[in-house]
Design an enzyme around this catalytic site. Sequence first.
Site, PDB file in Angstrom:
ATOM      1  N   CYS A  93       0.755  -1.323  -0.069  1.00  0.00           N
ATOM      2  CA  CYS A  93      -0.070   0.122   0.120  1.00  0.00           C
ATOM      3  C   CYS A  93       0.822   1.315   0.057  1.00  0.00           C
ATOM      4  O   CYS A  93       2.227   1.071   0.212  1.00  0.00           O
ATOM      5  CB  CYS A  93      -1.005  -0.037   1.011  1.00  0.00           C
ATOM      6  SG  CYS A  93      -0.039  -0.006   2.720  1.00  0.00           S
ATOM      7  N   THR A 106      -5.679   0.756  11.825  1.00  0.00           N
ATOM      8  CA  THR A 106      -5.828   1.021  10.666  1.00  0.00           C
ATOM      9  C   THR A 106      -5.880  -0.096   9.727  1.00  0.00           C
ATOM     10  O   THR A 106      -6.497  -0.415   8.724  1.00  0.00           O
ATOM     11  CB  THR A 106      -4.905   2.058   9.749  1.00  0.00           C
ATOM     12  OG1 THR A 106      -3.589   1.459  10.049  1.00  0.00           O
ATOM     13  CG2 THR A 106      -4.715   3.415  10.527  1.00  0.00           C
ATOM     14  N   HIS A 126       5.930  -5.094   8.454  1.00  0.00           N
ATOM     15  CA  HIS A 126       5.775  -6.564   9.084  1.00  0.00           C
ATOM     16  C   HIS A 126       6.306  -7.586   7.784  1.00  0.00           C
ATOM     17  O   HIS A 126       5.400  -7.915   7.458  1.00  0.00           O
ATOM     18  CB  HIS A 126       4.688  -6.915   9.688  1.00  0.00           C
ATOM     19  CG  HIS A 126       4.667  -6.365  11.429  1.00  0.00           C
ATOM     20  ND1 HIS A 126       3.560  -6.082  11.737  1.00  0.00           N
ATOM     21  CD2 HIS A 126       5.686  -5.891  12.037  1.00  0.00           C
ATOM     22  CE1 HIS A 126       3.906  -5.472  12.937  1.00  0.00           C
ATOM     23  NE2 HIS A 126       5.180  -5.572  13.193  1.00  0.00           N
ATOM     24  N   SER A 161       2.092  -9.963  10.579  1.00  0.00           N
ATOM     25  CA  SER A 161       1.553  -8.913   9.720  1.00  0.00           C
ATOM     26  C   SER A 161      -0.196  -9.248  10.124  1.00  0.00           C
ATOM     27  O   SER A 161      -0.840  -9.874   9.793  1.00  0.00           O
ATOM     28  CB  SER A 161       1.565  -9.205   8.418  1.00  0.00           C
ATOM     29  OG  SER A 161       0.558  -8.195   7.752  1.00  0.00           O
ATOM     30  N   GLU A 196       1.019  -0.344  16.160  1.00  0.00           N
ATOM     31  CA  GLU A 196       0.376   0.597  16.182  1.00  0.00           C
ATOM     32  C   GLU A 196      -0.508   0.937  17.204  1.00  0.00           C
ATOM     33  O   GLU A 196      -0.859   2.112  17.434  1.00  0.00           O
ATOM     34  CB  GLU A 196      -0.492   0.419  14.807  1.00  0.00           C
ATOM     35  CG  GLU A 196      -1.419   1.466  14.513  1.00  0.00           C
ATOM     36  CD  GLU A 196      -2.433   1.168  13.364  1.00  0.00           C
ATOM     37  OE1 GLU A 196      -3.485   1.913  13.119  1.00  0.00           O
ATOM     38  OE2 GLU A 196      -2.183   0.369  12.203  1.00  0.00           O
TER      39      GLU A 196
END
Length: 313
Positions: free
Chosen positions: A12, A164, A41, A222, A126
């Site tokens: 992304c 996210t 990750h 991940s 995160e």
Amino acid sequence: MQVILAQPRGFCAGVVRAIEIVDRALVKHGAPVFVRHEIVHNKHVVEELRRKGAHFVENLDEVPTGAVTIFSAHGVSKAVEAEAQEHQLHAIDATCPLVIKIHNQGRQYAASGRTVILIGHAGHPEVEGTMGQIPGKVILVQNEADVAKLELPPDTPVAYVTQTTLSVDDTRNIITALKQRFSNLVGPDTRDICYATQNRQSAVRELSKRVDVLLVIGATNSSNSNRLREIGTESGVPSYLIADGSELNPDWVRDAQVVGITAGASAPEAMVEDVLAALRRLGPVEVSTMEGREEHAEFRLPAELVDAQPISH
């Protein structure tokens, strides 16, 4: 064997930006540069950057005073930012802009006097960064059961934000539970959910209708890659998470006529090619790409690195 590739899949814009920040920092400042936590990750990405001169650390105590230090795409807490200043580190922030947006929303909610609830996975970097960016107490909920356990009056002014790497679909039931529990609840627009997470999950749901087996390329740590595998399984398709072609078990695809392949947001396209090569070693393969949403997002680099040309991959 027919192979259908998901669209979109893989990197992304936030991951592309984070990797490029490390590349450009190496060009501008020379090796070594230090990166707190894995930049993204994926072991292949990390190993490639390590070969170029990046040093990955979990604690800033491991970084020499004054060294160039990059914060990973997942973001860090205010305490980590303060520690970097104390150590006089040259800090460069590779936090994904969509994660920063969540930090800003959380701070605005807290400033308006609301109790902030974060929907996310405990222990994820995160989540730790976000909880440390929002002043006051932030309450983490991982599921509807956590919402039921909240010891807050129903009329408490509450706001929620989300990790996210969770999609609209992942958070829908938890948000519904919050709405049923609290009369004064606000949260971000669904358009603020990470586009990449949602797009990759939607593509896997569509792909799962057409295949006998699903291979998800990504790292075991991940969050978004694990979720893609779960969606395949929930769709009734045998689904496997693998880092590259070396982890492909021939028994998984031996009787499959159609194999689906996708990749998490931190998995490079080279690993998709590696898995295709492993499949070709088992027999003839016909590859097609499903129709899907094309992504054109690009995130701006830190000003100090704009003129530094990245090392070619």
